[in-house]
Design a protein around this motif. Structure first.
Motif, PDB file in Angstrom:
ATOM      1  N   PHE A 194       0.836  -1.201   0.000  1.00 20.86           N
ATOM      2  CA  PHE A 194       0.000   0.000   0.000  1.00 20.86           C
ATOM      3  C   PHE A 194       0.874   1.256   0.000  1.00 20.86           C
ATOM      4  N   HIS A 195       0.668   2.128  -1.003  1.00 25.10           N
ATOM      5  CA  HIS A 195       1.418   3.395  -1.126  1.00 25.10           C
ATOM      6  C   HIS A 195       2.926   3.171  -0.996  1.00 25.10           C
ATOM      7  N   GLN A 196       3.414   2.081  -1.563  1.00 27.21           N
ATOM      8  CA  GLN A 196       4.794   1.684  -1.282  1.00 27.21           C
ATOM      9  C   GLN A 196       5.836   2.705  -1.728  1.00 27.21           C
ATOM     10  N   VAL A 197       5.723   3.210  -2.951  1.00 29.60           N
ATOM     11  CA  VAL A 197       6.730   4.154  -3.433  1.00 29.60           C
ATOM     12  C   VAL A 197       6.783   5.397  -2.538  1.00 29.60           C
ATOM     13  N   LYS A 198       5.626   5.929  -2.223  1.00 26.68           N
ATOM     14  CA  LYS A 198       5.572   7.132  -1.395  1.00 26.68           C
ATOM     15  C   LYS A 198       6.161   6.878  -0.007  1.00 26.68           C
ATOM     16  N   ARG A 199       5.841   5.720   0.556  1.00 31.01           N
ATOM     17  CA  ARG A 199       6.334   5.395   1.897  1.00 31.01           C
ATOM     18  C   ARG A 199       7.833   5.118   1.894  1.00 31.01           C
ATOM     19  N   MET A 200       8.344   4.537   0.817  1.00 31.25           N
ATOM     20  CA  MET A 200       9.784   4.281   0.732  1.00 31.25           C
ATOM     21  C   MET A 200      10.564   5.587   0.671  1.00 31.25           C
ATOM     22  N   LEU A 201      10.060   6.539  -0.098  1.00 34.17           N
ATOM     23  CA  LEU A 201      10.760   7.824  -0.180  1.00 34.17           C
ATOM     24  C   LEU A 201      10.665   8.592   1.130  1.00 34.17           C
ATOM     25  N   GLU A 202       9.529   8.482   1.814  1.00 36.25           N
ATOM     26  CA  GLU A 202       9.409   9.100   3.134  1.00 36.25           C
ATOM     27  C   GLU A 202      10.406   8.494   4.112  1.00 36.25           C
ATOM     28  N   ALA A 203      10.680   7.212   3.955  1.00 35.84           N
ATOM     29  CA  ALA A 203      11.603   6.516   4.854  1.00 35.84           C
ATOM     30  C   ALA A 203      13.039   7.022   4.721  1.00 35.84           C
ATOM     31  N   VAL A 204      13.367   7.651   3.577  1.00 35.88           N
ATOM     32  CA  VAL A 204      14.710   8.222   3.410  1.00 35.88           C
ATOM     33  C   VAL A 204      14.655   9.752   3.437  1.00 35.88           C
ATOM     34  N   GLY A 205      13.581  10.283   4.042  1.00 38.81           N
ATOM     35  CA  GLY A 205      13.487  11.724   4.260  1.00 38.81           C
ATOM     36  C   GLY A 205      13.140  12.546   3.042  1.00 38.81           C
ATOM     37  N   ASN A 206      12.424  11.947   2.087  1.00 40.54           N
ATOM     38  CA  ASN A 206      12.054  12.671   0.881  1.00 40.54           C
ATOM     39  C   ASN A 206      10.547  12.587   0.683  1.00 40.54           C
ATOM     40  N   LYS A 207      10.054  13.170  -0.394  1.00 44.87           N
ATOM     41  CA  LYS A 207       8.618  13.163  -0.661  1.00 44.87           C
ATOM     42  C   LYS A 207       8.376  13.067  -2.160  1.00 44.87           C
ATOM     43  N   VAL A 208       7.389  12.253  -2.537  1.00 44.22           N
ATOM     44  CA  VAL A 208       7.025  12.104  -3.945  1.00 44.22           C
ATOM     45  C   VAL A 208       6.129  13.256  -4.365  1.00 44.22           C
ATOM     46  N   GLU A 209       6.559  13.981  -5.399  1.00 43.15           N
ATOM     47  CA  GLU A 209       5.768  15.088  -5.936  1.00 43.15           C
ATOM     48  C   GLU A 209       4.936  14.651  -7.146  1.00 43.15           C
ATOM     49  N   TYR A 210       5.427  13.650  -7.866  1.00 41.62           N
ATOM     50  CA  TYR A 210       4.727  13.150  -9.049  1.00 41.62           C
ATOM     51  C   TYR A 210       5.135  11.701  -9.243  1.00 41.62           C
ATOM     52  N   LEU A 211       4.145  10.858  -9.608  1.00 35.82           N
ATOM     53  CA  LEU A 211       4.411   9.431  -9.726  1.00 35.82           C
ATOM     54  C   LEU A 211       3.724   8.864 -10.966  1.00 35.82           C
ATOM     55  N   LYS A 212       4.490   8.084 -11.725  1.00 37.02           N
ATOM     56  CA  LYS A 212       3.976   7.509 -12.965  1.00 37.02           C
ATOM     57  C   LYS A 212       4.574   6.116 -13.155  1.00 37.02           C
ATOM     58  N   ARG A 213       3.718   5.123 -13.389  1.00 40.12           N
ATOM     59  CA  ARG A 213       4.234   3.789 -13.680  1.00 40.12           C
ATOM     60  C   ARG A 213       4.546   3.697 -15.169  1.00 40.12           C
ATOM     61  N   VAL A 214       5.750   3.210 -15.484  1.00 37.57           N
ATOM     62  CA  VAL A 214       6.190   3.177 -16.873  1.00 37.57           C
ATOM     63  C   VAL A 214       6.411   1.760 -17.399  1.00 37.57           C
ATOM     64  N   ARG A 215       6.416   0.766 -16.508  1.00 36.71           N
ATOM     65  CA  ARG A 215       6.645  -0.609 -16.973  1.00 36.71           C
ATOM     66  C   ARG A 215       6.067  -1.606 -15.988  1.00 36.71           C
ATOM     67  N   MET A 216       5.564  -2.723 -16.530  1.00 38.61           N
ATOM     68  CA  MET A 216       5.145  -3.852 -15.712  1.00 38.61           C
ATOM     69  C   MET A 216       5.654  -5.110 -16.395  1.00 38.61           C
ATOM     70  N   GLY A 217       6.520  -5.863 -15.718  1.00 38.47           N
ATOM     71  CA  GLY A 217       7.174  -6.979 -16.368  1.00 38.47           C
ATOM     72  C   GLY A 217       7.980  -6.454 -17.538  1.00 38.47           C
ATOM     73  N   ALA A 218       7.782  -7.037 -18.722  1.00 41.21           N
ATOM     74  CA  ALA A 218       8.484  -6.572 -19.919  1.00 41.21           C
ATOM     75  C   ALA A 218       7.646  -5.590 -20.739  1.00 41.21           C
ATOM     76  N   VAL A 219       6.449  -5.281 -20.282  1.00 37.43           N
ATOM     77  CA  VAL A 219       5.549  -4.377 -21.023  1.00 37.43           C
ATOM     78  C   VAL A 219       5.818  -2.932 -20.623  1.00 37.43           C
ATOM     79  N   ILE A 220       6.199  -2.124 -21.598  1.00 34.16           N
ATOM     80  CA  ILE A 220       6.538  -0.721 -21.374  1.00 34.16           C
ATOM     81  C   ILE A 220       5.377   0.159 -21.837  1.00 34.16           C
ATOM     82  N   LEU A 221       5.083   1.200 -21.078  1.00 32.09           N
ATOM     83  CA  LEU A 221       4.022   2.133 -21.461  1.00 32.09           C
ATOM     84  C   LEU A 221       4.297   2.706 -22.842  1.00 32.09           C
ATOM     85  N   ASP A 222       3.336   2.600 -23.727  1.00 27.14           N
ATOM     86  CA  ASP A 222       3.447   3.089 -25.106  1.00 27.14           C
ATOM     87  C   ASP A 222       3.515   4.620 -25.092  1.00 27.14           C
ATOM     88  N   SER A 223       4.613   5.161 -25.609  1.00 28.07           N
ATOM     89  CA  SER A 223       4.808   6.611 -25.608  1.00 28.07           C
ATOM     90  C   SER A 223       3.834   7.334 -26.536  1.00 28.07           C
TER      91      SER A 223
END
Length: 244
Positions: A194-223
Motif C-alpha cells: 500500500f502506497h509503497q513508493v511514497k512510503r519508501m521515499l518518506e523513509a529516506v526523508g524525501n517526498k514524492v511530488e509526481y508518480l507515474k508507472r512506466v513498466r510492468m514486467g516486460a511491457v513498457i508504457l506506449d509513448s
C-alpha cells in the motif's frame, strides 16, 4: 458450444431482452443464415456470427494497455469518481478488471483484462513481477539514499512474528531533472504494498511530488498513448506477461 444469446451478451451487444428482439428482427446471422432462436447453440470459435453487418470475432480473453491519468480510480465501479473502465470508450468492458491498482493521483501504465489467471499470476507475491515507476522528488536524493532504497527500507510494516517487514531490494537509477528542476528517479519494485513508493521515499526523508508507472514486467508504457488513451496489447506483450 455456447448459446447465441450468451455469445452476443459477452460481446456487449445488449441485455438478454434486447438480444431476443435483435434475433426476432432478423439482424443476427450465423454462417450466413438469419438466426431464428436466441438460445440456439453455436461453435463460438468456428461459426461466423454477424450482427447488423458486423462480424463478431470470438476472443477468449481481452487485454488492454491504458495510460491512466490522475483523478481516475483504478476500479470497475465507483459512485463518485471516473473509473478506468469509463475511459475504454466503445469497448465491451464486461468482465474487465485492472491488474493491480494505481493511486488516484498516480498516472501511467495500467493493464486491464478479463483473464483471471493472468491477473492472479501477475499479482502473486511469489512471482515478484517488476513494476517500474518514474518518481519526481521534493528534494535532491543522495547516492546513500539510493543505496538504502535498493537494499530495502523500513516503511512501518510489521510481520506476523512481530519483526519489522523491510521492503524487498529494489532497483533505483537517477534520471534527468524535470522541467521544474526536481530530481527524478526510476524505481523498480518487486512487490506491491500500500502506497509503497511514497512510503519508501518518506523513509529516506524525501517526498514524492509526481508518480507515474512506466513498466510492468516486460511491457513498457506506449509513448504514443496520451493520458486517458488505450490500446490492445500485442501478442508479444501478452506472451511476455504470461512468461513472467
Amino acid at each position: 458450444m455456447k448459446r447465441l444469446d450468451k455469445f452476443l451478451g459477452d460481446q456487449g451487444i445488449g441485455t438478454r431482452k434486447e438480444i431476443k428482439d435483435y434475433v426476432k428482427n432478423g439482424v443476427v446471422k450465423v454462417n450466413g443464415i438469419v438466426a431464428k432462436k436466441p438460445d440456439m447453440h453455436i461453435d463460438e470459435e468456428n461459426d461466423e456470427v454477424v450482427f447488423m453487418g458486423q462480424i463478431l470475432v470470438y476472443e477468449k480473453f481481452r487485454y488492454y494497455m491504458l495510460n491512466k491519468p490522475a483523478d481516475v480510480v483504478s476500479a470497475t465501479k465507483d459512485g463518485k469518481s471516473i473509473t478506468v473502465l469509463n475511459l475504454l470508450k466503445n469497448e465491451n468492458v464486461k468482465g474487465l478488471s485492472p491488474v493491480g491498482r494505481l493511486d488516484k493521483d498516480t498516472e501511467g501504465l495500467l493493464i486491464l483484462t478479463d483473464d483471471g489467471g493472468l491477473i492472479h499470476s501477475l499479482l502473486s507475491p511469489t512471482k515478484h513481477v517488476d513494476k517500474e515507476y518514474e518518481v519526481h522528488l521534493e528534494h535532491e536524493i543522495s547516492s546513500s539514499d539510493i543505496k538504502k532504497l535498493e537494499e530495502g527500507v523500513d516503511i512501518g510494516d510489521i510481520k506476523k512474528s512481530g519483526e519489522k517487514d523491510i521492503t524487498l531490494p529494489a532497483k533505483c537509477r537517477l534520471g534527468e531533472k524535470d522541467e521544474k528542476g526536481r530530481s527524478v528517479i526510476y524505481l523498480t519494485l518487486h512487490e506491491g504494498r500500500f502506497h509503497q513508493v511514497k512510503r519508501m521515499l518518506e523513509a529516506v526523508g524525501n517526498k514524492v511530488e509526481y508518480l507515474k508507472r512506466v513498466r510492468m514486467g516486460a511491457v513498457i508504457l506506449d509513448s504514443n498513448l496520451d493520458f486517458g488513451e488505450y490500446r490492445r496489447l500485442t501478442l508479444e506483450e501478452i506472451e511476455s506477461l504470461k512468461n513472467n
